[in-house]
Design an enzyme around this catalytic site. Structure first.
Site, PDB file in Angstrom:
ATOM      1  CB  THR A 205      -5.406   6.576   6.880  1.00 57.39           C
ATOM      2  OG1 THR A 205      -4.317   6.693   5.965  1.00 57.39           O
ATOM      3  CG2 THR A 205      -5.638   5.104   7.189  1.00 57.39           C
ATOM      4  CG  LEU A 206      -9.100  10.842   5.421  1.00 54.37           C
ATOM      5  CD1 LEU A 206     -10.596  11.075   5.535  1.00 54.37           C
ATOM      6  CD2 LEU A 206      -8.575  11.374   4.087  1.00 54.37           C
TER       7      LEU A 206
ATOM      8  CG  ASP B  92       3.639   0.729   8.000  1.00 56.79           C
ATOM      9  OD1 ASP B  92       3.082   0.803   6.896  1.00 56.79           O
ATOM     10  OD2 ASP B  92       4.804   1.118   8.218  1.00 56.79           O
TER      11      ASP B  92
ATOM     12  CG  ASN C   4      13.085  -1.009   4.766  1.00 61.89           C
ATOM     13  OD1 ASN C   4      13.516  -1.827   3.969  1.00 61.89           O
ATOM     14  ND2 ASN C   4      12.096  -0.182   4.493  1.00 61.89           N
TER      15      ASN C   4
ATOM     16  CE  LYS D  12       5.863   2.858   3.060  1.00 65.33           C
ATOM     17  NZ  LYS D  12       5.902   3.764   4.220  1.00 65.33           N
TER      18      LYS D  12
ATOM     19  CG  ASN E 243      -1.247   8.402   2.440  1.00 61.49           C
ATOM     20  OD1 ASN E 243      -1.440   8.630   1.247  1.00 61.49           O
ATOM     21  ND2 ASN E 243      -0.035   8.385   2.969  1.00 61.49           N
TER      22      ASN E 243
END
Ligand code: RIB
Length: 308
Positions: free
Chosen positions: A206-207, A238, A9, A38, A177
């Site tokens: 992922t946090l 990403d 994008n 992404k 996530n």
């Protein structure tokens, strides 16, 4: 060799004091366009992380928005397999707030044209990395081909949505996530419970500023986050995914791969834009070797947060 199949994008980014609420108008400060998407962000991250060779399958329109996207991938050394369509090149409209958070709306355009027949031969690839900005049926068809040919299927289930079990069964490594984990696991319990509910061999969550956690079979590995002052978090997830897959494809174990991916993701938050913020392997290694050792208390707090 890694193949990323996914979205590209052109990002239209306005910085503003805060992200508008529904119905609110905010006067922003600056406007910039950046190469994003992404899939393309993850391909650039894998290439910058030193993956032996990174290829990308992507859909682009015949408009001028496609040019900076191709240039950015080429500059990063990503070999492109372009499906050129009548649809407009994908765009994303992003508001980034002063504290580095973002809100993103994507107009998929040519990304939505990627179809099962566009997958190139998978000969020579070790990993296929995908996201959810291209049609779900296409993602599933590519995963089935990869599984058949012994290529490791890595799916970053972003943006969040629930997934058919027929797709999940084809995935070797799922990266999500916290919000995406809840959507995919369809469960409101602890992180550990959600990870255990998924019938995927390896799941990484992922946090944000806390760090990340991986479940491999019934084994868990946690990695605390590198402390940073965020400028723009766009593309950080990403960067994490691309670096993780590059590290695994180089033969590193999960703990080492999580360390590299966390460092790369942290660095990506310190620079504006998506692909413009993705660090080189050298920058990641500098952070890994010079950052103060992340304390055992941090890691204990992270395990506690995950319900471990
Ligand atoms: O993950 C960040 C990306 O999401 C942006 O680059 C935007 O294009 C959207 O795909």
């Amino acid at each position: 060799m890694i193949l990323v199949a996914g979205s590209a994008n052109l990002d239209f980014v306005v910085r503003a004091s805060h992200i508008p609420q529904p119905g609110e108008t905010v006067l922003g400060q600056s406007f910039t366009t950046y190469p994003g998407g992404k899939g393309a962000n993850q391909a650039v991250a894998a290439a910058r992380a030193g993956a032996a060779s990174t290829h990308m399958l992507l859909g682009l329109g015949q408009d001028s928005f496609a040019t900076p996207l191709e240039q950015s991938l080429t500059q990063a050394g990503v070999v492109q397999h372009i499906v050129r369509t009548q649809a407009a090149t994908g765009t994303a409209f992003i508001c980034v707030s002063d504290d580095g958070e973002n809100a993103i709306t994507v107009a998929p355009g040519a990304n939505a044209e990627l179809a099962p027949q566009h997958l190139p031969s998978l000969k020579g690839y070790s990993h296929l990395l995908m996201q959810l900005e291209t049609p779900l049926a296409t993602v599933q068809a590519y995963a089935a081909q990869a599984r058949q040919q012994g290529v490791t299927v890595v799916l970053n289930a972003a943006p969040a949505q629930s997934l058919p079990s027929a797709l999940l069964e084809l995935v070797d490594i799922l990266v999500v996530n916290e919000g995406e984990l809840a959507a995919v696991a369809q469960h409101q319990g602890s992180i550990a419970e959600c990870l255990q509910r998924l019938h995927v061999p390896t799941v990484v969550v992922t946090l944000g500023g806390r760090g990340c956690c991986a479940r491999m079979g019934d084994q868990f590995v946690v990695q605390s986050a590198f402390p940073i002052k965020p400028v723009d978090t766009t593309g950080a997830g990403d960067t994490f995914c691309g670096t993780l897959v590059a590290s695994l494809s180089q033969g590193l174990d999960m703990a080492q791969a999580l360390l590299n991916a966390s460092a790369a993701g942290a660095l990506a938050c310190t620079v504006a834009g998506a692909q413009s913020s993705i660090p080189t392997q050298a920058q990641v290694q500098t952070l890994v070797t010079t950052a103060p050792t992340l304390s055992a208390e941090n890691s204990q707090a992270l395990r506690h947060y995950c319900g471990l």
